[in-house]
Design a protein around this motif. Sequence first.
Motif, short mmCIF file in Angstrom:
data_model
loop_
_atom_site.label_atom_id
_atom_site.label_comp_id
_atom_site.label_asym_id
_atom_site.label_seq_id
_atom_site.Cartn_x
_atom_site.Cartn_y
_atom_site.Cartn_z
N ALA A 83 17.67 11.95 18.24
CA ALA A 83 17.26 13.02 19.09
C ALA A 83 16.04 12.54 19.81
CB ALA A 83 17.10 14.15 18.37
N PHE A 127 17.79 19.05 9.99
CA PHE A 127 18.11 19.77 11.09
C PHE A 127 17.59 19.15 12.54
CE2 PHE A 127 17.73 22.31 7.56
CZ PHE A 127 18.80 23.43 7.75
N ASN A 157 10.77 14.39 13.81
CA ASN A 157 11.02 15.80 13.06
C ASN A 157 11.12 15.56 11.79
OD1 ASN A 157 11.37 18.25 11.98
ND2 ASN A 157 13.06 18.92 13.33
N PRO A 158 10.12 15.19 10.87
CA PRO A 158 10.16 14.90 9.51
C PRO A 158 11.11 16.01 8.66
CG PRO A 158 7.95 14.81 10.15
CD PRO A 158 8.72 15.50 11.12
N ARG A 165 18.81 16.97 2.32
CA ARG A 165 17.83 15.81 2.75
C ARG A 165 17.10 16.27 4.48
NH1 ARG A 165 22.95 14.36 5.05
NH2 ARG A 165 22.53 13.94 7.39
N GLY A 166 17.09 17.58 4.25
CA GLY A 166 16.06 18.38 5.28
C GLY A 166 16.52 18.29 6.63
N ILE A 215 17.83 7.66 6.20
CA ILE A 215 18.16 7.34 4.85
C ILE A 215 19.67 7.51 4.78
CG2 ILE A 215 18.09 9.76 4.00
CD1 ILE A 215 16.47 8.74 1.46
N ASP A 269 15.13 4.81 2.65
CA ASP A 269 14.12 5.65 2.38
C ASP A 269 12.75 5.26 2.95
OD1 ASP A 269 12.04 7.22 1.33
OD2 ASP A 269 12.97 7.37 -0.68
N PHE A 270 12.31 6.31 3.87
CA PHE A 270 10.99 5.85 4.76
C PHE A 270 9.95 5.51 3.87
CE2 PHE A 270 7.32 7.71 7.33
CZ PHE A 270 7.24 6.49 8.08
N PHE A 271 9.93 6.17 2.66
CA PHE A 271 8.57 5.78 1.93
C PHE A 271 8.97 4.40 1.14
CE2 PHE A 271 8.81 10.29 1.97
CZ PHE A 271 7.48 10.42 2.70
N PRO A 313 10.58 7.98 12.30
CA PRO A 313 10.69 7.66 10.89
C PRO A 313 11.76 8.58 10.24
CG PRO A 313 9.01 9.18 11.46
CD PRO A 313 9.28 8.85 12.48
N SER A 314 12.41 9.50 10.83
CA SER A 314 13.67 10.14 10.15
C SER A 314 14.50 10.40 11.13
CB SER A 314 12.92 11.44 9.28
OG SER A 314 12.31 12.30 10.14
N ALA A 315 15.20 9.24 11.73
CA ALA A 315 15.94 9.14 12.90
C ALA A 315 16.89 10.20 13.29
CB ALA A 315 16.23 7.98 13.37
N VAL A 351 13.87 4.82 11.27
CA VAL A 351 14.28 4.71 9.75
C VAL A 351 15.04 6.21 9.48
CG1 VAL A 351 13.53 4.53 7.45
CG2 VAL A 351 12.31 3.52 9.18
C1 LIG Z 1 14.77 17.16 10.27
S1 LIG Z 1 15.95 16.03 10.40
C2 LIG Z 1 15.50 15.30 11.88
C3 LIG Z 1 16.41 14.37 12.55
C4 LIG Z 1 15.89 13.82 13.94
N1 LIG Z 1 14.61 13.19 13.94
C5 LIG Z 1 15.71 15.25 14.72
O1 LIG Z 1 14.71 15.55 15.00
O2 LIG Z 1 16.75 15.72 15.25
C6 LIG Z 1 15.40 14.94 9.07
C7 LIG Z 1 16.03 13.73 8.92
O3 LIG Z 1 15.29 12.90 7.86
C8 LIG Z 1 16.33 12.30 7.22
N2 LIG Z 1 15.74 11.86 5.98
C9 LIG Z 1 15.55 12.85 4.74
N3 LIG Z 1 14.73 12.07 3.87
C10 LIG Z 1 14.32 10.79 4.42
C11 LIG Z 1 13.81 9.78 3.81
N4 LIG Z 1 13.14 9.83 2.73
N5 LIG Z 1 13.74 8.59 4.57
C12 LIG Z 1 14.34 8.55 5.79
N6 LIG Z 1 14.87 9.70 6.27
C13 LIG Z 1 14.83 10.95 5.84
C14 LIG Z 1 17.56 13.11 7.12
O4 LIG Z 1 18.54 12.39 6.74
C15 LIG Z 1 17.46 13.63 8.46
O5 LIG Z 1 18.30 13.02 9.46
#
Ligand SMILES: C[S@@+](CC[C@H](N)C(=O)[O-])C[C@H]1O[C@@H](n2cnc3c(N)ncnc32)[C@H](O)[C@@H]1O
Length: 562
Positions: free
Chosen positions: A60, A29, A128-129, A26-27, A87, A112-114, A54-56, A85
């Motif tokens: 952070a 990092f 950080n998407p 789920r990306g 997931i 899901d953000f979408f 959006p992808s909290a 938001v």
């Molecule tokens: C790169 S991390 C960034 C986390 C945080 N924002 C940071 O910078 O440390 C991406 C985050 O996006 C979440 N994620 C992945 N797909 C998602 C979606 N479709 N909708 C919402 N969140 C999503 C993952 O679970 C993960 O926590």
Amino acid sequence: MMGDVSAPPVMADVAAADTPDVRKARGAFFTPDAITSFIAQWAIRSAADRVLEPSAGDAAFLTAAVERMRRLGDAAVFVPEVHGVEIHEPSAAVARHRVREAGGIAHVEVKDFFDVQPAPTYSTVIGNPPYVRYHGWVGTARTKSRAAALRAGVPLSGLASSWAAFTVHSAQFLRDGGRLGLVLPAELLSVNYAAPVRRFLFDHFARVELVLFDSQVFPEAEADVVLLLADGYNHGPTDHAVIRQAVDASGLATLADGQRWAPLDPAGKWTGSLVPPPAIEPLRRLREEGAFTNLQTWGETTLGMVTGGNHFFTLSPAKVAELGLPRGELRRLSPPGSAHLRGLTLSTAMLRRLGTEGKATSLFYPGDQPSPAARAYIEAGHKAGVDDAYKCRVRRPWYRVPLLPAADLLLTCMNADTPRLTTNQARALHLNSVHGVYLSDEHRELGRELLPLASLNSVTLLNAEMVGRAYGGGVLKIEPREADVWAMPSPALVASQADALRAIRAAVARKLQAGQLLEAVEIVDRALLVNPHQADAAELVQVQRARAELARRRMVRSQRVR
Ligand SMILES: C[S@@+](CC[C@H](N)C(=O)[O-])C[C@H]1O[C@@H](n2cnc3c(N)ncnc32)[C@H](O)[C@@H]1O
């Protein structure tokens, strides 16, 4: 957004459930503090700003936002509220908890953000998407993300990674004048599928700033990232971006002024933004003076032949002898791959040598009445199912590969160092592991003799890094339409320096044979550019440095496992 109603999560349980593989899918990092606080400081201008991440993840950015808002407001009484938001439920629970500990309230929606309908109410969207490449970004996740981007007027191809749609969808939550501060993979600058995102940013924001790093800032992910700071949503377009360079994340605290960079076409690659102006200047001037032009001025570059099964259709001399195939049923072939195209010419003697080394230097090409030996081979191919391959199924007869004329020059399309042009002296046919360059009648003689040699100059090498794209393993890939705009010495310059080029040919060939590309380039630079005063040695050093930096960046990008 969902309210903050959870009890403090049990961190050990969250960690146990969330393995590295699950996080990678789920990306997930997480972003270093130096970056989150830098972006929060840039994006949040007042304690009353509405902030969305959006992808909290584990908040952070939201905790950095709360700290920033508390500094801007009256910290004694002010409890900032921030929105997110995410997931992944356990991460969202950690996020709420961490924001509370930082002195704020987090409204983190687990979704899901979408699936979140954008309401343009936020002063800023920061984060950080997730970075999931297209082969992992599949099914409904991808379909939904593309639909969301399309609703914002941005068509994304199926090759887009997850961050592209995230960026576009994030902007839809901004009120007029709002700010978007995102950590994005450096491929924002270069990949073709990001072209609509690049255009979107220039079209919609009044100011676009990029921060690039000299070294990796995501040790865990070995990622090469850029920071996008886009300000003034719906107050665009802008015609330029400001590029700022930091050594690493700690360098963000003392960032120097940026340099202004105005691309001709915002959808084009932004890799030019990575090249310092003194390194770009020689090419601009040489083009203006007519000393440089595009490869397309010399001729057309096209894809090579597709056989549908190289193991069947391409044959080594030993295999030909074993099958007893007559010469008339074979065509001379540049063997699959391009490792043999590292010199200036592909001669018949070289092909013979490759053949004795067991390389496939012939293409199976029977006529209307195949010989008995060819008939037996066709039958063997049929039994092995070669004719089931898509390319074979759609042609009649399945065993005759549609031929392309022998090209004047062969161009390697996948390159560790730089794309190479080679004169096809042997007039061999070529497969799709290389491109064919068909020179125009006017430039054929000169081009066949001297263009591969003249192309080995510093300016052309730098420009290859700008027009090509980084591929898996750090390979520089160049497609025909990218090759069309690749900078080459013009026919006029090559003609005027023809004798000087002829004089260095043997020395350059020796360097290439020894694998000393850059030494070969220095010899060509002197003959083609320095001696005739087209460029001076000092400016070419800038060009060489810029090229080395771009090559380094593409190698670094290839190591990314984000
Ligand atoms: C790169 S991390 C960034 C986390 C945080 N924002 C940071 O910078 O440390 C991406 C985050 O996006 C979440 N994620 C992945 N797909 C998602 C979606 N479709 N909708 C919402 N969140 C999503 C993952 O679970 C993960 O926590």
